[in-house]
Design a protein around this motif. Structure first.
Motif, mmCIF file in Angstrom:
data_model
loop_
_atom_site.group_PDB
_atom_site.id
_atom_site.type_symbol
_atom_site.label_atom_id
_atom_site.label_comp_id
_atom_site.label_asym_id
_atom_site.label_seq_id
_atom_site.Cartn_x
_atom_site.Cartn_y
_atom_site.Cartn_z
ATOM 1 N N ALA A 514 0.838 -1.203 0.000
ATOM 2 C CA ALA A 514 0.000 0.000 0.000
ATOM 3 C C ALA A 514 0.873 1.254 0.000
ATOM 4 O O ALA A 514 0.624 2.208 -0.738
ATOM 5 N N ARG A 515 1.942 1.239 0.804
ATOM 6 C CA ARG A 515 2.819 2.421 0.843
ATOM 7 C C ARG A 515 3.471 2.674 -0.500
ATOM 8 O O ARG A 515 3.710 3.812 -0.885
ATOM 9 N N LEU A 516 3.776 1.582 -1.199
ATOM 10 C CA LEU A 516 4.450 1.729 -2.485
ATOM 11 C C LEU A 516 3.449 1.856 -3.630
ATOM 12 O O LEU A 516 3.836 2.050 -4.777
ATOM 13 N N GLY A 517 2.158 1.703 -3.307
ATOM 14 C CA GLY A 517 1.131 1.736 -4.342
ATOM 15 C C GLY A 517 1.236 0.563 -5.305
ATOM 16 O O GLY A 517 0.972 0.694 -6.497
ATOM 17 N N ARG A 518 1.654 -0.599 -4.770
ATOM 18 C CA ARG A 518 1.808 -1.764 -5.649
ATOM 19 C C ARG A 518 0.927 -2.926 -5.207
ATOM 20 O O ARG A 518 0.601 -3.061 -4.036
ATOM 21 N N ASP A 519 0.581 -3.759 -6.144
ATOM 22 C CA ASP A 519 -0.078 -5.046 -5.879
ATOM 23 C C ASP A 519 -1.358 -4.928 -5.060
ATOM 24 O O ASP A 519 -1.648 -5.791 -4.233
ATOM 25 N N GLN A 520 -2.141 -3.868 -5.297
ATOM 26 C CA GLN A 520 -3.349 -3.720 -4.496
ATOM 27 C C GLN A 520 -4.349 -4.841 -4.753
ATOM 28 O O GLN A 520 -5.168 -5.173 -3.900
ATOM 29 N N ASP A 521 -4.236 -5.448 -5.941
ATOM 30 C CA ASP A 521 -5.149 -6.546 -6.272
ATOM 31 C C ASP A 521 -4.905 -7.788 -5.404
ATOM 32 O O ASP A 521 -5.764 -8.641 -5.256
ATOM 33 N N LEU A 522 -3.708 -7.876 -4.816
ATOM 34 C CA LEU A 522 -3.364 -9.038 -3.986
ATOM 35 C C LEU A 522 -4.097 -9.049 -2.656
ATOM 36 O O LEU A 522 -4.232 -10.069 -2.007
ATOM 37 N N ARG A 523 -4.541 -7.905 -2.268
ATOM 38 C CA ARG A 523 -4.993 -7.707 -0.901
ATOM 39 C C ARG A 523 -6.113 -8.659 -0.472
ATOM 40 O O ARG A 523 -6.041 -9.291 0.589
ATOM 41 N N ILE A 524 -7.119 -8.768 -1.311
ATOM 42 C CA ILE A 524 -8.282 -9.595 -0.952
ATOM 43 C C ILE A 524 -7.854 -11.057 -0.792
ATOM 44 O O ILE A 524 -8.218 -11.747 0.161
ATOM 45 N N GLU A 525 -7.022 -11.468 -1.747
ATOM 46 C CA GLU A 525 -6.525 -12.835 -1.711
ATOM 47 C C GLU A 525 -5.731 -13.100 -0.418
ATOM 48 O O GLU A 525 -5.895 -14.130 0.224
ATOM 49 N N LEU A 526 -4.885 -12.127 -0.062
ATOM 50 C CA LEU A 526 -4.050 -12.309 1.129
ATOM 51 C C LEU A 526 -4.876 -12.267 2.411
ATOM 52 O O LEU A 526 -4.609 -13.007 3.358
ATOM 53 N N ASP A 527 -5.921 -11.425 2.409
ATOM 54 C CA ASP A 527 -6.825 -11.412 3.567
ATOM 55 C C ASP A 527 -7.453 -12.786 3.738
ATOM 56 O O ASP A 527 -7.581 -13.298 4.856
ATOM 57 N N GLY A 528 -7.826 -13.387 2.632
ATOM 58 C CA GLY A 528 -8.435 -14.722 2.670
ATOM 59 C C GLY A 528 -7.456 -15.757 3.197
ATOM 60 O O GLY A 528 -7.805 -16.612 4.021
ATOM 61 N N LEU A 529 -6.241 -15.660 2.734
ATOM 62 C CA LEU A 529 -5.198 -16.585 3.190
ATOM 63 C C LEU A 529 -4.987 -16.443 4.697
ATOM 64 O O LEU A 529 -4.899 -17.423 5.437
ATOM 65 N N ARG A 530 -4.934 -15.204 5.134
ATOM 66 C CA ARG A 530 -4.696 -14.933 6.560
ATOM 67 C C ARG A 530 -5.765 -15.579 7.427
ATOM 68 O O ARG A 530 -5.480 -16.126 8.483
ATOM 69 N N ARG A 531 -7.007 -15.499 6.953
ATOM 70 C CA ARG A 531 -8.112 -16.070 7.743
ATOM 71 C C ARG A 531 -8.051 -17.588 7.854
ATOM 72 O O ARG A 531 -8.664 -18.176 8.729
ATOM 73 N N ARG A 532 -7.336 -18.200 6.949
ATOM 74 C CA ARG A 532 -7.274 -19.666 6.989
ATOM 75 C C ARG A 532 -6.130 -20.199 7.870
ATOM 76 O O ARG A 532 -5.987 -21.403 8.029
ATOM 77 N N LEU A 533 -5.333 -19.294 8.421
ATOM 78 C CA LEU A 533 -4.260 -19.751 9.336
ATOM 79 C C LEU A 533 -4.878 -20.042 10.700
ATOM 80 O O LEU A 533 -5.758 -19.301 11.143
ATOM 81 N N PRO A 534 -4.451 -21.094 11.378
ATOM 82 C CA PRO A 534 -5.041 -21.391 12.692
ATOM 83 C C PRO A 534 -4.810 -20.234 13.663
ATOM 84 O O PRO A 534 -3.688 -19.743 13.782
ATOM 85 N N PRO A 535 -5.869 -19.776 14.329
ATOM 86 C CA PRO A 535 -5.682 -18.695 15.315
ATOM 87 C C PRO A 535 -4.964 -19.224 16.556
ATOM 88 O O PRO A 535 -4.907 -20.430 16.770
ATOM 89 N N ASP A 536 -4.434 -18.320 17.363
ATOM 90 C CA ASP A 536 -3.817 -18.727 18.620
ATOM 91 C C ASP A 536 -4.873 -19.355 19.520
ATOM 92 O O ASP A 536 -6.026 -18.935 19.528
ATOM 93 N N ARG A 537 -4.460 -20.361 20.273
ATOM 94 C CA ARG A 537 -5.412 -21.092 21.110
ATOM 95 C C ARG A 537 -4.977 -21.078 22.568
ATOM 96 O O ARG A 537 -3.784 -21.020 22.865
ATOM 97 N N ILE A 538 -5.941 -21.175 23.452
ATOM 98 C CA ILE A 538 -5.652 -21.231 24.892
ATOM 99 C C ILE A 538 -5.887 -22.659 25.369
ATOM 100 O O ILE A 538 -6.938 -23.243 25.111
ATOM 101 N N GLY A 539 -4.895 -23.222 26.038
ATOM 102 C CA GLY A 539 -4.960 -24.628 26.454
ATOM 103 C C GLY A 539 -5.579 -24.822 27.825
ATOM 104 O O GLY A 539 -5.974 -23.863 28.497
#
Ligand code: FUC
Length: 747
Positions: A514-539
């Protein structure tokens, strides 16, 4: 004010009593002996071996099988298979090497008295002085970044004789190419089957007001009262794939220039160069009578009677060590910075990238020495090239990978054994750290950092696997550095730390783009990827889970030195007391279960973690543990043990983290001030967004803070739970305790 000298009443008996000097590239350990002085010399490109590729062509064919075993819960079998097939060839990387020793003998000294040696952090000069039968003898030695060499000056009040020799643990020979000069020309050794391909030279030039006799392997001086020695070391290393430079020519250009300048100018230029950087930050944590003791005795006395000025000195020593071991254009600080006595150093004195190299740079930005990070950026640029071959050959993946170690040849394949080495996110952690450096206000490097981040994420995206029966994506094979889980292996899938690092990497790519004004189209895809990572868990014990499963309390080493899953609390800011209180409480529980006792760096990390948890008292107790003879050598080098410099940097960063924090976009004053430091002052701490912060406190309470920015910058300043909006200006904007009180009462 705090006296910024390390000083002693006797010469160093062992290496960890000698005093380090360095200019980022050249290092020396100064022993301060009287009759036979020793300067143990290092140069940061002198490592064993030569350019090599660590790729194991058989690895790829067995990757899928190891993954299947892991996902089937057959961890120990997976680890055995990984050990057999997936590791680098050779299995070990190349060690960092010592270059030479300079010996200065003064055989006919009589009885010695009035001895003192010290290292002045404000001038970066090591001095030794004593008397011998009525003669005063004084030596000063410095490693100057301004002129690239080491210089030593000896002054006596009576004309004396001395003899100089050069020796080296490397292969080669000494000769005297011209009168008054000694030169060692040699080459490095092979290691683990990789041929030694570096030529190197060490040269010493002598200037004296007495007679100089040049022998084939020594220089003798007679009737001298003023002696100057100029020293340099160089290798043929240009880059990880180019070893064709001419070391003798490299040395000649620097020593010719230095000889023209002479001692007085060299010294003045050195002090000016050092002070321009060193004096940016001052720190005063209070005073005690222990300050009058020599440094080794202060360290010994600190546990019984806390010496707050020793903690302040530790911060300044960390800054000194960083300036001395990592400057623009040099190699990054390795496990021992730049100082290494032995051809077989612990862990090869390399770059361990599952905590240690990262920790070496925790201090740089907050301590206002951001330029010292440049060598780390160049190392990442190198491994983003060499790591591409490994990504392709070992994973059939695009992008680049760095596992848990690298060396001067920039090897990136998994080494040592699967339970340590098969961890794919070492490069990602370093990328995120470089992005944090940008957040501290250095936008100039963003165009260089962005492609590194992207290449790293490209690799990660390719190697994430879907956890069967879920939509989650996990790393596999991986591990939680270097901790063994209850199923007889370290190898696992989806350890908490990996998901945490990958989340930070994704955020960094999005924000940097975003700071460089590049690859803005990647954002949605990366947000989706981020959501699929396991969240931190409490044991079940209320702890933050180190692994995907609730294994923590069954693991064989619950007091393990690594606290990898707490990465999210520090250095990351994914977990915070305010934003994620439940996870912060779980992190605290994990830290309690782990305990505060650890190796030097383990303790350094814990100081930062307690500081992030706002527990100044606990953080201070851990500082005290670090500043004891168990974890701090007489020369104030950190004791893992053995010596490892990461604890110096991590511990110093932790002390600053107790006083100023900025990870949440605001500037938080005194977030973890301990009762043991009721009054004090710090100036020139750097916060994110390029803001410089001064803080003064008294009776355990803020007196005032002052914030400066290059251009007027709106910023929120926080003290306790009260926040004030200000505009930081170049002259500095002051906030006082009364301002926070007023704000609190108006709410
Ligand atoms: C990691 C740590 C060790 C040591 C080594 C250099 O492997 O687990 O304690 O610091 O790096």
């Amino acid at each position: 004010m705090t006296d910024l000298r390390l000083w002693y009443e006797a010469p160093a008996q062992v290496w960890t009593e000698a005093l380090p000097i360095g200019n980022g590239r050249l290092g020396a350990m100064v022993f301060g002996e009287t009759r036979r002085e020793r300067l143990q010399l290092n140069e940061d490109t002198l490592w064993s071996g030569g350019p090599y590729s660590p790729v194991n062509p058989e690895a790829l064919g067995h990757l899928e099988h190891v993954r299947e075993l892991l996902l089937a819960g057959r961890y120990a079998e997976a680890e055995a298979e990984a050990d057999r097939w997936l590791m680098a060839r050779p299995l070990k990387q190349m060690p960092y090497q010592p270059a030479a020793d300079l010996w200065i003998e003064m055989p006919d000294l009589g009885a010695v008295g009035k001895y003192r040696r010290d290292l002045d952090l404000e001038t970066a000069i090591a001095s030794t002085s004593f008397t011998a039968e009525g003669t005063d003898i004084r030596r000063e030695v410095l490693a100057t970044a301004a002129d690239g060499i080491i210089a030593l000056r000896l002054v006596t009040t009576r004309r004396l004789a001395l003899r100089l020799t050069l020796t080296s643990p490397q292969a080669g020979r000494v000769h005297a190419p011209v009168p008054g000069v000694l030169r060692f020309e040699g080459h490095n050794a092979a290691a683990h089957g990789i041929e030694g391909r570096l030529a190197f030279a060490v040269e010493m030039r002598l200037f004296a007001d007495g007679r100089i006799d040049t022998h084939s392997d020594s220089l003798a001086v007679d009737g001298a009262s003023e002696v100057t020695i100029l020293l340099d070391v160089a290798t043929s290393y240009r880059r990880y794939d180019d070893v064709d430079a001419d070391p003798v020519a490299r040395i000649a250009s620097r020593l010719d220039a230095a000889a023209n300048l002479g001692w007085t100018a060299l010294r003045a230029r050195h002090v000016a160069d050092h002070q321009a950087l060193f004096s940016r930050l001052t720190i005063d944590l209070g005073h005690s009578p222990a300050e009058r003791l020599p440094t080794d005795r202060r360290i010994a006395a600190n546990s019984a009677a806390p010496d707050p000025a020793l903690s302040a000195l530790y911060v300044q020593y960390g800054r000194y060590l960083l300036l001395s071991s990592s400057r623009p254009g040099t190699q990054p600080a390795n496990l021992q910075g730049i100082w290494n006595e032995t051809p077989t150093p612990p862990w090869d004195s390399k770059y361990t990238t599952n905590i240690n190299l990262q920790m070496n740079y925790w201090l740089a930005d907050p301590a206002n020495l951001g330029e010292c990070i440049e060598p780390l950026l160049r190392l990442l640029e190198d491994v983003s090239v060499t790591g591409r071959e490994v990504a392709r050959a070992h994973y059939n993946a695009p992008g680049w990978v760095l596992h848990h170690n690298t060396d001067i040849w920039r090897a990136t394949a998994p080494v040592d054994g699967a339970k340590w080495g098969l961890w794919p996110t070492g490069g990602a952690w370093l990328c995120v750290q470089l992005w944090d450096h940008v957040r501290f206000g250095d936008d100039s490097v963003l165009p260089r950092i962005y492609p590194l981040l992207k290449g790293c994420l490209e690799f990660i995206r390719h190697v994430l696997v879907r956890l069967p029966g879920t939509d989650m994506l996990v790393t596999a094979p991986s591990l939680s550095p270097e901790n063994v889980h209850p199923y007889g292996a370290a190898l696992c899938y989806g350890p908490a730390m990996d998901s945490q690092i990958i989340r930070d990497l994704i955020d960094a790519v999005i924000e940097a783009g975003a700071r460089l004004g590049r690859d803005q189209d990647l954002r949605i895809e990366l947000d989706g990827l981020r959501r699929r990572l396991p969240p931190d868990r409490i044991g079940h014990a209320g702890q933050l889970q180190e692994w995907l499963e609730d294994w923590d309390l069954q693991a064989p080493e619950i007091h393990h030195r690594h606290v990898s899953h707490l990465y999210a609390l520090y250095p990351s800011s994914q977990i915070s007391l305010e934003r994620t209180p439940a996870l912060a409480a779980a992190a605290r529980r994990s830290l309690e279960i782990r305990g505060d006792e650890a190796t030097g760096w383990g303790i350094g990390w814990r100081i930062n973690l307690w500081a992030r948890l706002g527990d100044g008292e606990r953080a201070h107790a851990v500082v005290q543990r670090l500043l004891s003879p168990d974890r701090t050598y007489p020369n104030m080098f950190d004791a893992h043990p053995p010596f490892q410099i990461d604890g110096n940097f991590g511990g110093a960063a932790g002390i600053i983290e107790m006083l100023v924090q900025s990870q949440d976009g605001d500037v938080h004053l005194l977030p973890a001030l301990p009762p043991a430091w009721p009054a004090g002052h710090v100036s020139g701490v750097r916060a994110r967004r390029g803001i410089e912060v001064d803080v003064t406190w008294e009776a355990g309470d803020l007196l005032e803070g002052k914030l400066r920015a290059g251009t007027p910058t709106p910023i929120v300043v926080r003290y306790r739970n009260v926040r004030i909006d200000i505009v930081a200006t170049p002259e500095g904007t002051t906030v006082r305790l009364a301002d926070f009180r007023r704000e609190a009462s108006s709410r």
